[in-house]
Design an enzyme around this catalytic site. Sequence first.
Site, PDB file in Angstrom:
ATOM      1  N   SER A   1       0.519   5.273   2.127  1.00 53.16           N
ATOM      2  CA  SER A   1      -0.380   6.075   2.970  1.00 53.16           C
ATOM      3  C   SER A   1      -1.766   6.081   2.353  1.00 53.16           C
ATOM      4  CB  SER A   1       0.143   7.509   3.081  1.00 53.16           C
ATOM      5  OG  SER A   1      -0.913   8.354   3.517  1.00 53.16           O
TER       6      SER A   1
ATOM      7  N   HIS B   1       0.468   2.828   5.894  1.00 52.50           N
ATOM      8  CA  HIS B   1       0.690   4.036   6.690  1.00 52.50           C
ATOM      9  C   HIS B   1      -0.666   4.715   6.921  1.00 52.50           C
ATOM     10  CE1 HIS B   1       3.307   7.514   7.857  1.00 52.50           C
ATOM     11  NE2 HIS B   1       2.321   8.246   7.362  1.00 52.50           N
TER      12      HIS B   1
ATOM     13  N   ASP C   1      -2.556   7.864   8.537  1.00 49.51           N
ATOM     14  CA  ASP C   1      -2.338   9.233   9.017  1.00 49.51           C
ATOM     15  C   ASP C   1      -3.490   9.662   9.915  1.00 49.51           C
ATOM     16  OD1 ASP C   1       0.147  10.111   7.759  1.00 49.51           O
ATOM     17  OD2 ASP C   1      -0.916   9.757   5.879  1.00 49.51           O
TER      18      ASP C   1
ATOM     19  N   MET D   1      -5.068  12.435  12.193  1.00 52.53           N
ATOM     20  CA  MET D   1      -4.987  13.894  12.393  1.00 52.53           C
ATOM     21  C   MET D   1      -6.164  14.371  13.235  1.00 52.53           C
ATOM     22  SD  MET D   1      -3.897  15.124   8.596  1.00 52.53           S
ATOM     23  CE  MET D   1      -2.742  14.181   7.595  1.00 52.53           C
TER      24      MET D   1
ATOM     25  N   HIS E   1       0.694   6.834  12.090  1.00 55.17           N
ATOM     26  CA  HIS E   1       1.373   8.128  12.228  1.00 55.17           C
ATOM     27  C   HIS E   1       0.428   9.081  12.961  1.00 55.17           C
ATOM     28  CE1 HIS E   1       3.224  11.794   9.882  1.00 55.17           C
ATOM     29  NE2 HIS E   1       3.421  11.866  11.186  1.00 55.17           N
TER      30      HIS E   1
ATOM     31  N   MET F   1      -0.637  12.371  14.297  1.00 54.66           N
ATOM     32  CA  MET F   1      -0.413  13.822  14.224  1.00 54.66           C
ATOM     33  C   MET F   1      -1.467  14.460  15.115  1.00 54.66           C
ATOM     34  SD  MET F   1       0.351  13.942  10.161  1.00 54.66           S
ATOM     35  CE  MET F   1      -0.393  12.344   9.963  1.00 54.66           C
TER      36      MET F   1
ATOM     37  N   MET G   1       9.650  14.325   8.560  1.00 59.66           N
ATOM     38  CA  MET G   1       8.612  14.897   7.687  1.00 59.66           C
ATOM     39  C   MET G   1       9.268  15.736   6.598  1.00 59.66           C
ATOM     40  SD  MET G   1       5.676  13.778   8.601  1.00 59.66           S
ATOM     41  CE  MET G   1       4.758  14.727   7.387  1.00 59.66           C
TER      42      MET G   1
ATOM     43  N   GLY H   1      -0.345  17.440   7.454  1.00 61.12           N
ATOM     44  CA  GLY H   1      -1.744  17.871   7.359  1.00 61.12           C
ATOM     45  C   GLY H   1      -2.455  17.377   6.108  1.00 61.12           C
ATOM     46  N   PHE H   2      -1.713  17.316   5.004  1.00 61.17           N
ATOM     47  CA  PHE H   2      -2.383  16.970   3.752  1.00 61.17           C
ATOM     48  C   PHE H   2      -1.466  16.151   2.851  1.00 61.17           C
ATOM     49  CE2 PHE H   2      -4.144  20.841   5.430  1.00 61.17           C
ATOM     50  CZ  PHE H   2      -5.513  20.589   5.377  1.00 61.17           C
TER      51      PHE H   2
ATOM     52  N   GLY I   1      -0.342  15.233  -1.103  1.00 56.67           N
ATOM     53  CA  GLY I   1      -0.240  16.001  -2.346  1.00 56.67           C
ATOM     54  C   GLY I   1       0.590  17.270  -2.268  1.00 56.67           C
TER      55      GLY I   1
ATOM     56  N   ASP J   1       8.514  11.153   4.861  1.00 51.24           N
ATOM     57  CA  ASP J   1       7.070  11.226   4.593  1.00 51.24           C
ATOM     58  C   ASP J   1       6.694  12.590   4.043  1.00 51.24           C
ATOM     59  OD1 ASP J   1       4.313  11.025   4.641  1.00 51.24           O
ATOM     60  OD2 ASP J   1       4.136  10.865   6.825  1.00 51.24           O
ATOM     61  N   GLY J   2       6.192  12.582   2.809  1.00 52.06           N
ATOM     62  CA  GLY J   2       5.648  13.806   2.217  1.00 52.06           C
ATOM     63  C   GLY J   2       6.277  14.163   0.892  1.00 52.06           C
ATOM     64  N   GLY J   3       5.465  14.179  -0.142  1.00 57.13           N
ATOM     65  CA  GLY J   3       5.919  14.655  -1.448  1.00 57.13           C
ATOM     66  C   GLY J   3       6.844  13.717  -2.193  1.00 57.13           C
TER      67      GLY J   3
ATOM     68  N   SER K   1      -0.021  10.115  -2.642  1.00 57.78           N
ATOM     69  CA  SER K   1      -0.434  10.514  -3.995  1.00 57.78           C
ATOM     70  C   SER K   1       0.283   9.710  -5.075  1.00 57.78           C
ATOM     71  CB  SER K   1      -0.149  12.001  -4.219  1.00 57.78           C
ATOM     72  OG  SER K   1      -0.666  12.752  -3.156  1.00 57.78           O
TER      73      SER K   1
HETATM   74  C1  DX5 Z   1       0.990  14.294   5.598  1.00 56.31           C
HETATM   75  C2  DX5 Z   1       0.979  12.828   5.872  1.00 56.31           C
HETATM   76  C3  DX5 Z   1       1.563  12.019   4.780  1.00 56.31           C
HETATM   77  C4  DX5 Z   1       0.820  12.143   3.470  1.00 56.31           C
HETATM   78  C5  DX5 Z   1       1.774  11.932   2.352  1.00 56.31           C
HETATM   79  O1  DX5 Z   1       0.714  14.999   6.736  1.00 56.31           O
HETATM   80  O2  DX5 Z   1       1.677  12.520   7.056  1.00 56.31           O
HETATM   81  O3  DX5 Z   1       1.674  10.658   5.149  1.00 56.31           O
HETATM   82  O4  DX5 Z   1      -0.225  11.229   3.371  1.00 56.31           O
HETATM   83  O5  DX5 Z   1       1.131  12.249   1.165  1.00 56.31           O
HETATM   84  P1  DX5 Z   1       1.923  12.453  -0.209  1.00 56.31           P
HETATM   85  O6  DX5 Z   1       2.706  11.196  -0.444  1.00 56.31           O
HETATM   86  O7  DX5 Z   1       0.834  12.665  -1.221  1.00 56.31           O
HETATM   87  O8  DX5 Z   1       2.778  13.642  -0.010  1.00 56.31           O
HETATM   88 ZN    ZN Z   2       2.143  10.345   7.397  1.00 52.35          ZN
END
Ligand code: DX5
Ligand code: ZN
Length: 251
Positions: free
Chosen positions: A10, A35, A37, A39, A68, A70, A141, A146-147, A149, A176-178, A199
């Site tokens: 991403s 990927h 994102d 938004m 993706h 959103m 998810m 949204g973010f 990290g 996806d996420g964390g 991240s």
């Molecule tokens: C969050 C995004 C993710 C994000 C993942 O809303 O959809 O794709 O970039 O970021 P990390 O891998 O840092 O959690």
């Molecule tokens: Zn994403």
Amino acid sequence: MQPRIKIAASILAANPMRLEEEIKTIEMAGVDLIHIDVMDGHFVPNITMGPFIVEGIKRITKIPLDIHLMIEHPERYVKTFAEAAGKGDLITFHIETTKKPKELISLIKDAGLKAGVSLNPDTPTESVENLLDAVDMVLVMSVNPGFAGQKFISRVLPKIARLRSLAPDELDIEVDGGITAENISQPVREGANVIVAASAIFKINDPCGAIKTLKQKAEQAIWEEYHSAAKPHQIPLRTGDEGGCKKVNIR
Ligand code: DX5
Ligand code: ZN
């Protein structure tokens, strides 16, 4: 049996002033998907990239794009994103944003792209179960979107397991996420095979090495799952050494 492991980098956590260098670096690592994102400041409390960025990225790489969305009213924007991307790339929308998911899937597929559907951590799998035969990918998810990290929400793991148990063999299940090298084995063991990381790739000194490590750990988790009697150090890994990691300077 899940389809092969793919790592989706991403670019949300990449350096936007050096995006081309960042993309060339992850290309060297053999990343499977980029990927993106998207938004809108409505569906999620952040605003990021639009079709213009997709078009620019398309000009500098052949790696398939994993877009993706959103955004609210995804049906209004699918055509523009499809034109900016290319045949075979993938567009994923959120189930929370539409009452007509089947029409949206047709819209994406008629444009020559693959279609994915995503669900937030609090959205039950029932909301997408009737779509598993119609989509190419389901995106679970593991943070509230949204973010980059944020911390991985482990209570989504049973959702991944349920979707894998219902899915046709070839269906990609993305998480996806964390995701980090430390926790990647958890969603993979439940059946996820497409792993997004922002991240864990771009916020460290060696993005190329990070991708290789993520892939190795994910493949090791699959091997351990299927050969649970074997010791991890005896398990042959299927990837890891192809391609080299070296510094990329565009200018
Ligand atoms: C969050 C995004 C993710 C994000 C993942 O809303 O959809 O794709 O970039 O970021 P990390 O891998 O840092 O959690
Ligand atoms: Zn994403």
